[in-house]
Structure formats: structure tokens, C-alpha cells
Design an enzyme around this catalytic site. Structure first.
Site, PDB file in Angstrom:
ATOM      1  N   ARG A   1      12.758  -3.056   7.395  1.00 11.46           N
ATOM      2  CA  ARG A   1      14.030  -3.731   7.715  1.00 11.46           C
ATOM      3  C   ARG A   1      15.183  -3.195   7.074  1.00 11.46           C
ATOM      4  NH1 ARG A   1      10.568  -7.105  10.736  1.00 11.46           N
ATOM      5  NH2 ARG A   1      11.714  -8.638  12.455  1.00 11.46           N
TER       6      ARG A   1
ATOM      7  N   ASP B   1       1.608  -8.467   3.230  1.00  4.85           N
ATOM      8  CA  ASP B   1       2.923  -8.908   3.087  1.00  4.85           C
ATOM      9  C   ASP B   1       3.810  -9.110   4.341  1.00  4.85           C
ATOM     10  OD1 ASP B   1       3.708  -6.409   3.784  1.00  4.85           O
ATOM     11  OD2 ASP B   1       3.751  -5.853   1.534  1.00  4.85           O
TER      12      ASP B   1
ATOM     13  N   HIS C   1      10.728   2.832   8.706  1.00  2.00           N
ATOM     14  CA  HIS C   1      10.762   1.734   9.511  1.00  2.00           C
ATOM     15  C   HIS C   1      11.293   0.375   8.785  1.00  2.00           C
ATOM     16  CE1 HIS C   1       6.842   0.690   7.752  1.00  2.00           C
ATOM     17  NE2 HIS C   1       7.142  -0.547   8.024  1.00  2.00           N
TER      18      HIS C   1
ATOM     19  N   HIS D   1       8.475   4.608  14.816  1.00  2.00           N
ATOM     20  CA  HIS D   1       8.069   3.263  14.923  1.00  2.00           C
ATOM     21  C   HIS D   1       8.457   2.754  16.335  1.00  2.00           C
ATOM     22  CE1 HIS D   1       7.715  -0.828  14.295  1.00  2.00           C
ATOM     23  NE2 HIS D   1       7.239  -0.838  13.038  1.00  2.00           N
TER      24      HIS D   1
ATOM     25  N   GLU E   1      -5.405  -7.691  -0.823  1.00  2.00           N
ATOM     26  CA  GLU E   1      -3.953  -7.001  -1.471  1.00  2.00           C
ATOM     27  C   GLU E   1      -3.089  -7.910  -2.160  1.00  2.00           C
ATOM     28  OE1 GLU E   1      -2.493  -3.476   0.782  1.00  2.00           O
ATOM     29  OE2 GLU E   1      -0.844  -4.286   0.604  1.00  2.00           O
TER      30      GLU E   1
ATOM     31  N   GLU F   1       9.154  -8.667   2.650  1.00  2.00           N
ATOM     32  CA  GLU F   1       7.936  -8.554   2.319  1.00  2.00           C
ATOM     33  C   GLU F   1       7.498  -9.255   0.770  1.00  2.00           C
ATOM     34  OE1 GLU F   1       9.387  -6.211   4.087  1.00  2.00           O
ATOM     35  OE2 GLU F   1       8.231  -5.781   5.871  1.00  2.00           O
TER      36      GLU F   1
HETATM   37  C1  UD1 Z   1       6.283  -5.243  10.356  1.00  2.00           C
HETATM   38  C2  UD1 Z   1       6.069  -5.740   9.214  1.00  2.00           C
HETATM   39  C3  UD1 Z   1       6.258  -4.993   8.008  1.00  2.00           C
HETATM   40  C4  UD1 Z   1       5.263  -3.810   8.038  1.00  2.00           C
HETATM   41  C5  UD1 Z   1       5.153  -3.257   9.580  1.00  2.00           C
HETATM   42  C6  UD1 Z   1       4.276  -2.285   9.613  1.00  2.00           C
HETATM   43  C7  UD1 Z   1       7.191  -8.097   8.797  1.00  2.00           C
HETATM   44  C8  UD1 Z   1       8.504  -8.804   8.867  1.00  2.00           C
HETATM   45  N1  UD1 Z   1       7.403  -6.912   9.023  1.00  2.00           N
HETATM   46  O1  UD1 Z   1       7.552  -4.740  10.523  1.00  2.00           O
HETATM   47  O2  UD1 Z   1       6.139  -5.538   6.874  1.00  2.00           O
HETATM   48  O3  UD1 Z   1       5.314  -2.790   7.086  1.00  2.00           O
HETATM   49  O4  UD1 Z   1       5.350  -4.253  10.551  1.00  2.00           O
HETATM   50  O5  UD1 Z   1       4.508  -1.367  10.832  1.00  2.00           O
HETATM   51  O6  UD1 Z   1       6.253  -8.773   9.072  1.00  2.00           O
HETATM   52  N2  UD1 Z   1       7.376  -3.173  18.367  1.00  2.00           N
HETATM   53  C9  UD1 Z   1       6.480  -2.681  19.809  1.00  2.00           C
HETATM   54  N3  UD1 Z   1       5.346  -2.459  19.716  1.00  2.00           N
HETATM   55  C10 UD1 Z   1       4.386  -2.613  18.473  1.00  2.00           C
HETATM   56  C11 UD1 Z   1       5.151  -2.958  17.390  1.00  2.00           C
HETATM   57  C12 UD1 Z   1       6.483  -2.981  17.114  1.00  2.00           C
HETATM   58  O7  UD1 Z   1       7.427  -2.718  20.635  1.00  2.00           O
HETATM   59  O8  UD1 Z   1       3.350  -2.335  18.770  1.00  2.00           O
HETATM   60  C13 UD1 Z   1       8.598  -3.382  18.347  1.00  2.00           C
HETATM   61  C14 UD1 Z   1       9.200  -4.655  18.896  1.00  2.00           C
HETATM   62  O9  UD1 Z   1      10.260  -4.479  19.657  1.00  2.00           O
HETATM   63  C15 UD1 Z   1       9.217  -5.567  17.851  1.00  2.00           C
HETATM   64  C16 UD1 Z   1       9.779  -4.479  16.837  1.00  2.00           C
HETATM   65  O10 UD1 Z   1       9.178  -3.423  16.967  1.00  2.00           O
HETATM   66  O11 UD1 Z   1      10.066  -6.727  17.970  1.00  2.00           O
HETATM   67  C17 UD1 Z   1       9.694  -5.035  15.211  1.00  2.00           C
HETATM   68  O12 UD1 Z   1       8.422  -5.402  15.068  1.00  2.00           O
HETATM   69  P1  UD1 Z   1       8.071  -6.451  13.704  1.00  2.00           P
HETATM   70  O13 UD1 Z   1       6.537  -6.731  13.750  1.00  2.00           O
HETATM   71  O14 UD1 Z   1       9.183  -7.447  13.744  1.00  2.00           O
HETATM   72  O15 UD1 Z   1       8.700  -5.361  12.691  1.00  2.00           O
HETATM   73  P2  UD1 Z   1       8.131  -3.972  11.782  1.00  2.00           P
HETATM   74  O16 UD1 Z   1       9.403  -3.425  11.394  1.00  2.00           O
HETATM   75  O17 UD1 Z   1       6.943  -3.711  12.832  1.00  2.00           O
HETATM   76  N1  UDP Z   2      -0.104   5.245  10.341  1.00  2.00           N
HETATM   77  C1  UDP Z   2      -0.628   5.268  11.479  1.00  2.00           C
HETATM   78  N2  UDP Z   2       0.000   5.964  12.547  1.00  2.00           N
HETATM   79  C2  UDP Z   2       1.482   6.393  12.253  1.00  2.00           C
HETATM   80  C3  UDP Z   2       2.145   6.025  11.019  1.00  2.00           C
HETATM   81  C4  UDP Z   2       1.255   5.178  10.178  1.00  2.00           C
HETATM   82  O1  UDP Z   2      -1.703   4.999  11.857  1.00  2.00           O
HETATM   83  O2  UDP Z   2       2.080   7.126  13.176  1.00  2.00           O
HETATM   84  C5  UDP Z   2      -0.992   4.545   9.355  1.00  2.00           C
HETATM   85  C6  UDP Z   2      -0.726   4.991   7.901  1.00  2.00           C
HETATM   86  O3  UDP Z   2      -1.593   5.805   7.692  1.00  2.00           O
HETATM   87  C7  UDP Z   2      -1.010   3.686   7.011  1.00  2.00           C
HETATM   88  C8  UDP Z   2      -0.266   2.430   7.805  1.00  2.00           C
HETATM   89  O4  UDP Z   2      -0.175   2.983   9.130  1.00  2.00           O
HETATM   90  O5  UDP Z   2      -2.290   3.331   6.928  1.00  2.00           O
HETATM   91  C9  UDP Z   2       0.957   2.442   7.248  1.00  2.00           C
HETATM   92  O6  UDP Z   2       1.570   1.189   8.310  1.00  2.00           O
HETATM   93  P1  UDP Z   2       3.200   1.185   8.380  1.00  2.00           P
HETATM   94  O7  UDP Z   2       3.831   2.283   7.629  1.00  2.00           O
HETATM   95  O8  UDP Z   2       3.529   0.762   9.674  1.00  2.00           O
HETATM   96  O9  UDP Z   2       3.275  -0.191   7.364  1.00  2.00           O
HETATM   97  P2  UDP Z   2       3.560  -0.787   5.868  1.00  2.00           P
HETATM   98  O10 UDP Z   2       2.559   0.075   5.130  1.00  2.00           O
HETATM   99  O11 UDP Z   2       4.637   0.037   5.475  1.00  2.00           O
HETATM  100  O12 UDP Z   2       3.613  -1.888   5.828  1.00  2.00           O
END
Ligand code: UD1
Ligand code: UDP
Length: 382
Positions: free
Chosen positions: A211, A99, A209, A242, A121, A135
Site C-alpha cells: 500500500r 500481519d 504491491h 497483483h 510468525e 502491517e
Molecule cells: C493484503 C495485505 C498485505 C499483504 C497482501 C498480500 C492488508 C491491509 N494488506 O494487501 O499485508 O502483503 O495482501 O498480497 O491486509 N484483489 C482482487 N482479488 C484478489 C486479491 C485482491 O481483486 O484475490 C484486489 C481487490 O480489488 C482488493 C485489492 O486487490 O480490494 C486490494 O486487496 P487487499 O487485501 O485490500 O490489499 P493487498 O494489497 O492485497
Molecule cells: N507468490 C505467489 N504468486 C505470485 C507472487 C507471489 O504464489 O505471483 C507467493 C510468494 O512465493 C510468497 C507469497 O506469495 O510465498 C507472498 O505474498 P505477497 O507478496 O502477496 O504478500 P506478502 O508476503 O508481502 O505479505
């Protein structure tokens, strides 16, 4: 028999973790499948961690991540870059997972190229379009565009049927999260962070984490944790923060004076799963963690107002707590009470999400779709 050219497209940590078992199974059958791994790079470091842990390499990386990216940034960038790649590679089918905005944008790009789309999923719902945001709409829109649906549970199948998806296109597979979990947790595991925890302390594993939780909800939850910890010196917290700067800043400020909260970088998935297995309980707003924790017999306080994973709530492992300070304090204290019956009831290992064979069923369903197998694969009955 002609090989089926399958392109998996994913971009974030959770998608990678749950797509990994499928890629592995596809790659085990080079006679039947040509496997192409495309990552959008919506996440950078957090995606690289998973790729390394599962020994995955990308054939194509669209490298879309920017600091503080907006939803439109991700959507536009994925659409434009994937269009060209799909035209060049011409897969027979594209697999997306879950999602995220990668999921939705990749689905739309696939539809524009009139390529069959399979959603791993599929069918999770809260029916509230702003919770989780974005999502819930990402997965609904993906399900509108899909041709094949890999529903993890009976409930997710029912959700799809209620939106008039044809039963013939739905396969109940279990969740590939459980396939992944089977590879990671081991008795012998040890992690350096664990040495920081005083023996005998109750370890809470925290992640947050989403939004819709950025800002006040997150501050309220962290304040609740600090308050409970002031009154209970037996508690320690590990919080892999995160990389989103908006999460980092709130977490570092909230816990700067609390030395029993250990803020660490996002953990490798093997580390994370094993720390889950060694925790007393878990507090999270994550989706994936809600699937993993029941299998490990760990109570979870879900820091959200809604969940698309009601199976874990019915099974008794997950409790939907929200983000109000008073609710979080009450829920934590209930689990921390000596001989808590609530704790005992929540800590029973149950697994409503799969048997670890979801990837095999998904692959069989793809063969069935391309008429390389006559019988529809049998649904997983949880
Ligand atoms: C995204 C997904 C969310 C998921 C989450 C898993 C969307 C809208 N959201 O949210 O559904 O639960 O991933 O973790 O698709 N960043 C880094 N390095 C990384 C990853 C992120 O620096 O490896 C920082 C960047 O500044 C980026 C910000 O995190 O702009 C947000 O990342 P983004 O993918 O937009 O949103 P998540 O909150 O990670
Ligand atoms: N996870 C990980 N390292 C971390 C935190 C979470 O590998 O420090 C794994 C966790 O076991 C799960 C997945 O990341 O499998 C969940 O990811 P996240 O919470 O970022 O996203 P969501 O599931 O909410 O979309």
C-alpha cells in the site's frame, strides 16, 4: 484425551501459503485435533489459487473481499462475521498468521470471545508504524492480544521479550514458509512463461504491491527498470501483477512499450517458487519472498525503506534498496555487471528462516499449552 479444537483463520495469499503446512500437520492427527479452516476471503482469486495448490478446503468462508476495499471495510466485515462464527463453533484456540488486516481483525474478534489466540510468525518488527502500512501495527496489535507466540527466529523472540511478553509463551519455530517451499520446488519443473524468455537472457522476477508503494514509489521503480533495460539488452523481467486495480493500472502503463517485461497474472505458488529458483535475481516489496529467496540462493533487491526481516540482510541475500529511481538503477546495475562480486556474495544459499519443521513445532506447542505434553518443545536454533 479430549481433542483440541483448533480454528485457523486467514484471508490472503501469503497467510494461506504459510498456514497450509500447519493445517496439513493438524489434519494428520485426527485423534488429537479437530481442525477447522476459516477463511475471511479478504483475497478471492489469489486465495483460491493457494487453496487449490495445497489442496486445502475451507469449512467457512466469510467472503469479505470488495474491489478497492479500505482497511476499515475489511476490519469491520471480519469482526462482525467472525463474532457469529466463533460463538457458533466455539474453538478451543484460534490461530492467526502474520500481519494482514484479517490477522488483526480476527485477533480482536477472538479476544472479544475470550478464546485463546496463537500468533504464527509473531514478533516481526520494523518499529516504524507506517512502514509497512498497516502491517507493522497489525502485527504489534495482534501480539498484544495473543496468548501464544510462534516466533520464527531468535530476533523475533527478542522483539517480543522487549515488549514484555513472557518467555514461557514464546516458541521459536522457524518460519512455515520454509516448510511450504520444501513441497513446491523441483528440478523437473517447466512453465509456459519460461518459453517466452530468450535462452541466455538474465531473468529478473519482479513483484510489487504494498500500500505505501502505490502511486509514485511504484512509478519510480518501474521507470528505473525501464531505464536499466534500455541500456542492457540481456535482461528480461517476469512480473506477476497483483490483482489490486491500483497496481494493475500503473504496471500496464509503465511497461506498455517494453516487450521484454512479461506481465502475467498472479502465479500459482508452485509456479512462483520454481520461477524464483530459475531467476537471476528478484526485485520485490513482498514480505514472504524475502524469506523464500535466501533459501533458493537468489539475490533480492528489496523495494522498501524498512524490513522486518533483518536476518536475510545480515545473511547477505537481501539488500534494502528503497524506491528512489537512482538507488534502484544503481543496485540493478551492480548485480548485472559481468562477474559482479556483489552478485556472487548475495547469491549464496543461506537459510536464516527455518529448517522446514516449523509446523511440527507449532503443533507440539499447542499440545503443551493444553497440557497434553509435559515438556516445552525445544526451540529451533537457526
Ligand atoms: C493484503 C495485505 C498485505 C499483504 C497482501 C498480500 C492488508 C491491509 N494488506 O494487501 O499485508 O502483503 O495482501 O498480497 O491486509 N484483489 C482482487 N482479488 C484478489 C486479491 C485482491 O481483486 O484475490 C484486489 C481487490 O480489488 C482488493 C485489492 O486487490 O480490494 C486490494 O486487496 P487487499 O487485501 O485490500 O490489499 P493487498 O494489497 O492485497
Ligand atoms: N507468490 C505467489 N504468486 C505470485 C507472487 C507471489 O504464489 O505471483 C507467493 C510468494 O512465493 C510468497 C507469497 O506469495 O510465498 C507472498 O505474498 P505477497 O507478496 O502477496 O504478500 P506478502 O508476503 O508481502 O505479505
Amino acid at each position: 484425551m479430549k481433542k483440541i479444537k483448533v480454528m485457523t483463520v486467514f484471508g490472503t495469499r501469503p497467510e494461506a501459503i504459510k498456514m497450509a503446512p500447519i493445517i496439513y500437520s493438524l489434519q494428520q492427527r485426527p485423534d488429537r485435533f479437530e481442525t477447522i479452516v476459516t477463511v475471511t476471503g479478504q483475497h478471492k482469486e489469489m486465495l483460491a489459487q493457494v487453496m487449490a495448490a495445497f489442496n486445502l478446503s475451507a469449512d467457512y468462508n466469510l467472503q469479505v473481499m470488495q474491489q478497492n476495499q479500505t482497511l476499515s471495510d475489511i476490519t469491520a466485515s471480519v469482526l462482525q462475521k467472525l463474532e457469529k462464527l466463533l460463538q457458533q463453533v466455539k474453538p478451543d484456540i484460534v490461530l492467526v498468521h502474520g500481519d494482514t488486516t484479517t490477522t488483526f481483525a480476527a485477533s480482536l474478534a477472538t479476544y472479544y470471545e475470550k478464546i485463546p489466540l496463537a500468533h504464527v510468525e509473531a514478533g516481526l518488527r520494523t518499529w516504524n508504524k507506517y512502514s509497512p502500512f498497516p502491517e507493522e501495527m497489525n502485527r504489534q496489535l495482534t501480539d498484544v492480544l495473543s496468548d501464544l507466540y510462534f516466533a520464527p527466529t531468535k530476533k523475533s523472540r527478542e522483539n517480543l521479550l522487549s515488549q514484555n511478553v513472557s518467555a514461557e509463551k514464546i516458541f521459536i519455530t522457524g518460519n512455515t514458509a520454509i516448510d511450504a517451499l520444501k513441497q513446491t520446488v523441483s528440478q523437473e519443473y517447466h512453465h509456459q512463461t519460461l518459453t517466452q524468455i530468450t535462452p541466455g537472457q538474465k531473468l529478473i522476477l519482479l513483484t510489487m504491491h504494498r500500500r505505501e508503494n502505490l502511486g509514485k514509489p511504484m512509478k519510480d521503480v518501474f521507470a528505473a527498470i525501464n531505464q536499466v533495460m534500455q541500456q542492457d539488452s540481456q535482461v528480461e523481467v517476469i512480473y506477476p501483477v497483483h490483482l489490486n486495480p491500483k497496481v494493475q493500472s500503473v504496471a500496464r502503463e509503465a511497461f506498455s512499450n517494453n516487450s521484454r517485461v512479461h506481465l502475467v497474472d498472479p502465479l500459482d505458488v508452485v509456479d512462483f517458487h520454481n520461477l524464483c529458483a530459475r531467476s537471476y535475481f528478484i526485485m520485490t516489496d513482498s514480505g514472504g519472498v524475502q524469506e523464500e529467496a535466501p533459501a533458493l540462493g537468489k539475490p533480492v533487491l528489496v523495494l522498501r525503506d524498512t524490513t522486518e526481516r533483518p536476518e536475510g540482510v545480515s545473511a547477505g541475500t537481501l539488500k534494502l534498496v528503497g524506491t528512489k529511481k537512482s538507488s534502484v538503477i544503481a543496485a540493478m546495475q551492480e548485480l548485472l555487471t559481468e562477474n559482479s562480486t556483489t552478485y556472487q556474495a548475495m547469491a549464496k544459499a543461506v537459510n536464516p528462516y527455518g529448517d522446514g519443521h516449523a509446523a511440527e513445532r507449532i503443533i507440539a506447542a499447542i499440545e503443551y499449552y493444553f497440557k497434553q505434553r509435559q515438556q516445552k518443545p525445544v526451540d529451533w536454533i537457526g
